[in-house]
Design a protein around this motif. Structure first.
Motif, PDB file in Angstrom:
ATOM      1  N   PRO A  19      39.566  84.195  15.016  1.00  0.00           N
ATOM      2  CA  PRO A  19      38.459  83.586  15.354  1.00  0.00           C
ATOM      3  C   PRO A  19      38.394  82.075  15.629  1.00  0.00           C
ATOM      4  N   GLU A  22      33.324  79.343  14.093  1.00  0.00           N
ATOM      5  CA  GLU A  22      32.813  80.266  14.433  1.00  0.00           C
ATOM      6  C   GLU A  22      32.160  81.037  13.000  1.00  0.00           C
ATOM      7  N   ALA A  76      33.047  85.860  14.579  1.00  0.00           N
ATOM      8  CA  ALA A  76      34.447  86.484  14.217  1.00  0.00           C
ATOM      9  C   ALA A  76      34.560  87.821  14.442  1.00  0.00           C
TER      10      ALA A  76
END
Length: 178
Positions: free
Chosen positions: A43, A47, A52
């Protein structure tokens, strides 16, 4: 250990041989890169957990989509891609197919539905399971596959996206298999 009689890896028929080469190319240009994009997925910084998960699901679905596309082209009876005997295309994908456990180990699972749970795709997944079982049971595949314990440190680097192989670098840069 005695191996089965070596299969004729390519057909003698020109059109069939050409189609075989197309599907070997599909394995190397579509399935293997999708395998590694999924395995190497990380990810982005900042995030959320949901973002993710969503990102991982995108690369998972890409990989599963390539497997379904491949599987839908298989001989209906099998057990191998082209019928009763394995061909080059079966051996091209076998090393990755027998290592699908890496997604359960390093990611949140591979996502191939259990038998009877594939919905509209159940036919493709049933055929995939038949093919996978046949390829995993071949003495030649068993004899050339290392134990999981030897793969874990290698695949850990891929799962962490820190591997420095040419394949890992190509995957990070969005290129195909070198």
């Amino acid at each position: 250990m005695r191996f089965q009689t070596p299969p004729q890896k390519f057909s003698q028929k020109i059109l069939t041989r050409a189609r075989m080469r197309i599907w070997v190319d599909f394995v190397t240009s579509r399935i293997i890169p999708a395998f590694h994009r999924f395995l190497q997925y990380q990810p982005l910084k900042g995030e959320s957990e949901q973002q993710a998960k969503d990102g991982e699901n995108v690369v998972r679905e890409e990989f599963l989509g390539k497997l379904k596309e491949f599987t839908r082209e298989m001989d209906k009876e099998g057990p191998y891609f082209w019928g009763k005997e394995p061909k080059m295309v079966d051996f091209a994908i076998a090393p990755w197919a027998v290592r699908l456990w890496v997604f359960d180990h390093f990611k949140s699972g591979l996502g191939i539905p259990e038998e009877g749970q594939g919905g509209d795709d159940e036919g493709a997944w049933a055929r995939w399971r038949k093919w996978l079982s046949a390829i995993e049971e071949r003495d030649s595949v068993k004899a050339t596959t290392s134990e999981k314990q030897y793969f874990i440190p290698i695949y850990q680097r891929y799962a962490d996206n820190t591997a420095q192989s040419e394949l890992a670098k190509a995957t990070r840069s969005g290129r195909g298999v070198p």
